[in-house]
Enzyme design. Sequence first.
Site, PDB file in Angstrom:
ATOM      1  N   ASP A   1       8.196  -0.702  -4.404  1.00  0.00           N
ATOM      2  CA  ASP A   1       7.677  -1.335  -5.619  1.00  0.00           C
ATOM      3  C   ASP A   1       6.163  -1.590  -5.525  1.00  0.00           C
ATOM      4  O   ASP A   1       5.457  -1.480  -6.518  1.00  0.00           O
ATOM      5  CB  ASP A   1       8.418  -2.667  -5.825  1.00  0.00           C
TER       6      ASP A   1
ATOM      7  N   HIS B   1       0.747   0.836  -5.155  1.00  0.00           N
ATOM      8  CA  HIS B   1      -0.408  -0.029  -5.408  1.00  0.00           C
ATOM      9  C   HIS B   1      -1.232  -0.312  -4.149  1.00  0.00           C
ATOM     10  O   HIS B   1      -2.448  -0.195  -4.133  1.00  0.00           O
ATOM     11  CB  HIS B   1       0.040  -1.372  -5.991  1.00  0.00           C
TER      12      HIS B   1
ATOM     13  N   ASP C   1      -0.955   4.278 -12.012  1.00  0.00           N
ATOM     14  CA  ASP C   1      -0.771   3.207 -11.041  1.00  0.00           C
ATOM     15  C   ASP C   1      -1.670   2.092 -11.553  1.00  0.00           C
ATOM     16  O   ASP C   1      -2.899   2.206 -11.491  1.00  0.00           O
ATOM     17  CB  ASP C   1      -1.215   3.663  -9.640  1.00  0.00           C
ATOM     18  N   HIS C   2      -1.078   1.051 -12.096  1.00  0.00           N
ATOM     19  CA  HIS C   2      -1.927   0.116 -12.855  1.00  0.00           C
ATOM     20  C   HIS C   2      -2.932  -0.607 -11.959  1.00  0.00           C
ATOM     21  O   HIS C   2      -3.921  -1.136 -12.441  1.00  0.00           O
ATOM     22  CB  HIS C   2      -1.100  -0.845 -13.708  1.00  0.00           C
TER      23      HIS C   2
END
Length: 496
Positions: free
Chosen positions: A240, A245, A182-183
């Site tokens: 998304d 995030h 998960d950036h």
Amino acid sequence: NNLDPHVLVIFGASGDLAQRKLVPAVFDLFRGGYLPKNFALLGASRTDFTDEAFRDKVVFNNEHFDQKDATDEQVKEFSEMLFYQDLASYDSEKDIKALAARLKKLDKELKVGQNYIFYLSTPPKLYSTIPAALAKAGLNETKEGWARLIVEKPFGYDEESAVKLNRDIQTHFEENSIYRIDHYLGKETVQNLLVTRFANGFFEPLWNRNYVQSVQITASETVGVGSRGGYYDESGAMRDMVQNHLLQVLAHVAMEPPIRADAHSIRNEKLKLFQSLRPITRKDVKNQVIRGQYTAGVTEKGKEIAYRDAPGVPDDSKTETYVGMKFFIDNWRWAGVPFFVRTGKCLPLKLTEVVITFKNPPQAIFSEYDDYAMSCDNQLIIRIQPDEGMALEFGMKVPGEGFRVKNVDMDFFYRDLTKNDVPAAYTRLLLDCMKGEPTLYARGDSVEAAWAFIDPILEAWKNDEVPIYSYPAGSWGPLQADALWIGEGAGWRNPT
Ligand code: BG6
């Protein structure tokens, strides 16, 4: 450096992510002297490239590849660590054998001791297929070395599919060898949330229902869906951005202190936090979650066409490009404190921030001098990006007669901490995986718990139980989202 020698295999290497993020991130590690001497990156996908053609695509002819201060010789040296293996599909007997043979050859030449990282950057439907194929070739558990698997987002489409995907992958790889990326967790400022909270004595006593009025998290983007309509329309802002995030950011803001700063302790606390989210039932969705879709308008990027007119998006799409939501965390720390989260495309600014609004003092004793004193919010604004940093806002006396109060802020900029570039998220995350350090990757159980929270909302939307509101591109989203704040004070912070 002390990393084990290894080969990083990227499945889907001819795709966009490898060009935009992965190869540049590996290059950053090379420039920084982090890569072990015995290292190779093996791209694997269906396009028919030679090693040279692959190097051309991802290094020499890649607009996202920034040489920075490196010399041409260094770039050449780096490119020679890159190899390519084409695959007809991802699971045919022939392909697996070819891949295994190629790895054996690299292993022998480079003496990497059978240490492999497999990075899944393919369409998600292959996320179960590839690990099974690797297992057939015995590449999931190598005799001498280690094998790790990185899985790109999206991890599942809902709770059921995430559970299934976990089972499928865990059949072949141990949980501690699975790295769900998960950036946002690779962003320095998301990690800094933990340091802010747990390395300082004065925040923690305030960080609870006694002093906090509300918490809001915003991730706004100015871009529209561009050419990603095909993917995005199946996903929408909730899948998304929110499920992954923003819930991860929330976990860093709201979790209990871990006993230690290690993967096990931190990820246990995150799981507990997700399990404490008060479910939003389908009946509550209309009062707590607002979905929106942008229509044509003007953003800072110029004129934007309506979402429904974007390539790959059906004319009657009901996919949300905006989500604004309010919810609660049912635990001792946060009982009764409303949390607000929103994200959207085509909003006025690109920013991610967390705002903690503290309760007002018990008496507004200066209000006879100044109406403003009544609404002087004490806020801690944590800027995740851009302008990484933190501002604390509070009231000060305006010089002169009486007691007029003005909001001022103490502002800290993260860039003042270092002369070096702050490492990009993918760079940090890849390095961690190379070290075998999973703290900044999502654990299987917490991904499932995050989906369990989101699922009823998606169900209500799918069944059209609540409207989807439109908002013009360039605005802060549908006005209906403001109503979520009725009775809760602060309101969305819309910076200019
Ligand atoms: C990605 C989403 O995961 O995150 C994109 O798929 C989004 O739609 C992006 O634009 C945002 O990331 P960042 O790092 O630019 O905030």
